[in-house]
Write a protein that holds these residues in place. Structure first.
Motif, PDB file in Angstrom:
ATOM      1  N   VAL A   1       0.836  -1.203   0.000  1.00 55.09           N
ATOM      2  CA  VAL A   1       0.000   0.000   0.000  1.00 55.09           C
ATOM      3  C   VAL A   1       0.871   1.253   0.000  1.00 55.09           C
ATOM      4  N   ALA A   2       1.927   1.277   0.811  1.00 49.11           N
ATOM      5  CA  ALA A   2       2.830   2.430   0.850  1.00 49.11           C
ATOM      6  C   ALA A   2       3.514   2.636  -0.502  1.00 49.11           C
ATOM      7  N   SER A   3       3.905   1.547  -1.151  1.00 52.77           N
ATOM      8  CA  SER A   3       4.521   1.658  -2.481  1.00 52.77           C
ATOM      9  C   SER A   3       3.524   2.221  -3.487  1.00 52.77           C
ATOM     10  N   GLY A   4       2.263   1.824  -3.361  1.00 46.09           N
ATOM     11  CA  GLY A   4       1.230   2.374  -4.230  1.00 46.09           C
ATOM     12  C   GLY A   4       1.021   3.864  -4.010  1.00 46.09           C
ATOM     13  N   VAL A   5       1.068   4.296  -2.752  1.00 47.52           N
ATOM     14  CA  VAL A   5       0.931   5.727  -2.445  1.00 47.52           C
ATOM     15  C   VAL A   5       2.101   6.512  -3.019  1.00 47.52           C
ATOM     16  N   VAL A   6       3.306   5.972  -2.893  1.00 42.12           N
ATOM     17  CA  VAL A   6       4.488   6.641  -3.457  1.00 42.12           C
ATOM     18  C   VAL A   6       4.370   6.713  -4.980  1.00 42.12           C
TER      19      VAL A   6
ATOM     20  N   TRP B   1      -1.213  18.005  -2.513  1.00 44.40           N
ATOM     21  CA  TRP B   1      -1.502  16.641  -2.980  1.00 44.40           C
ATOM     22  C   TRP B   1      -0.673  15.618  -2.192  1.00 44.40           C
ATOM     23  N   HIS B   2       0.597  15.896  -1.980  1.00 49.35           N
ATOM     24  CA  HIS B   2       1.443  14.986  -1.215  1.00 49.35           C
ATOM     25  C   HIS B   2       1.015  14.930   0.248  1.00 49.35           C
TER      26      HIS B   2
ATOM     27  N   GLY C   1      -3.803  10.549   4.179  1.00 48.29           N
ATOM     28  CA  GLY C   1      -4.684   9.419   3.865  1.00 48.29           C
ATOM     29  C   GLY C   1      -4.065   8.094   4.259  1.00 48.29           C
ATOM     30  N   PHE C   2      -2.775   7.924   3.988  1.00 53.60           N
ATOM     31  CA  PHE C   2      -2.096   6.693   4.377  1.00 53.60           C
ATOM     32  C   PHE C   2      -2.031   6.556   5.892  1.00 53.60           C
ATOM     33  N   LEU C   3      -1.692   7.640   6.577  1.00 55.22           N
ATOM     34  CA  LEU C   3      -1.636   7.614   8.033  1.00 55.22           C
ATOM     35  C   LEU C   3      -3.008   7.320   8.628  1.00 55.22           C
TER      36      LEU C   3
ATOM     37  N   VAL D   1      -7.069   0.952  10.487  1.00 55.30           N
ATOM     38  CA  VAL D   1      -6.962  -0.505  10.393  1.00 55.30           C
ATOM     39  C   VAL D   1      -6.235  -1.105  11.590  1.00 55.30           C
ATOM     40  N   GLU D   2      -5.174  -0.452  12.054  1.00 57.17           N
ATOM     41  CA  GLU D   2      -4.348  -1.036  13.105  1.00 57.17           C
ATOM     42  C   GLU D   2      -4.860  -0.759  14.512  1.00 57.17           C
ATOM     43  N   LYS D   3      -5.793   0.151  14.685  1.00 54.35           N
ATOM     44  CA  LYS D   3      -6.296   0.452  16.021  1.00 54.35           C
ATOM     45  C   LYS D   3      -6.910  -0.769  16.712  1.00 54.35           C
ATOM     46  N   PRO D   4      -7.720  -1.581  16.020  1.00 56.98           N
ATOM     47  CA  PRO D   4      -8.244  -2.783  16.708  1.00 56.98           C
ATOM     48  C   PRO D   4      -7.144  -3.753  17.148  1.00 56.98           C
TER      49      PRO D   4
END
Length: 99
Positions: free
Chosen positions: A53-58, A75-76, A82-84, A90-93
Motif C-alpha cells: 500500500v505504501a509503495s502504491g501511495v508513493v 496533494w502529497h 490518507g495513508f496515516l 486498520v491497526e487500532k483494533p
C-alpha cells in the motif's frame, strides 16, 4: 560486481540500484538467520500488505504530478494523511487487542 556492471551503463542510477540490491540481500539474510536462531512470530502478511500500500501511495504521488508548487505539496500532504489515517483506522483494533 554489480557496480562494475551497472555504472558504465546507468551511471549514478546503476550505483543506486546496486545499493538497493545489496541492502535487500542483507535484510533477507538477516531475516532468514534470525528466523532460524531466534524465531519471532511477525505478522509477515500484514506487514507486506502495508509495504505494498505504501509503495502504491508513493507511485501515485510520483505519477500524478501538478505544475503548481502549492497544489503539488497539498496533494502529497493529502496522500500522506490518507495513508496515516488508513493505518490508524486498520491497526487500532490490533493495538486494543494486544493489551
Amino acid at each position: 560486481m554489480l557496480n562494475i556492471l551497472l555504472i558504465p551503463v546507468l551511471g549514478y542510477m546503476g550505483c543506486a540500484l546496486t545499493t538497493l540490491a545489496c541492502y535487500f540481500m542483507m535484510a533477507a539474510i538477516c531475516w532468514r538467520l534470525g528466523e532460524r536462531h531466534f524465531p519471532v512470530p511477525y505478522p509477515v502478511g500484514r506487514l507486506l500488505t502495508w509495504l505494498l500500500v505504501a509503495s502504491g501511495v508513493v507511485a501515485l504521488g510520483w505519477f500524478v504530478s501538478f505544475d503548481d508548487y502549492w497544489v503539488r505539496h497539498f496533494w502529497h500532504l493529502v496522500l500522506c494523511a490518507g495513508f496515516l489515517g488508513l493505518v490508524v483506522l486498520v491497526e487500532k483494533p490490533h493495538r486494543l487487542l494486544a493489551r
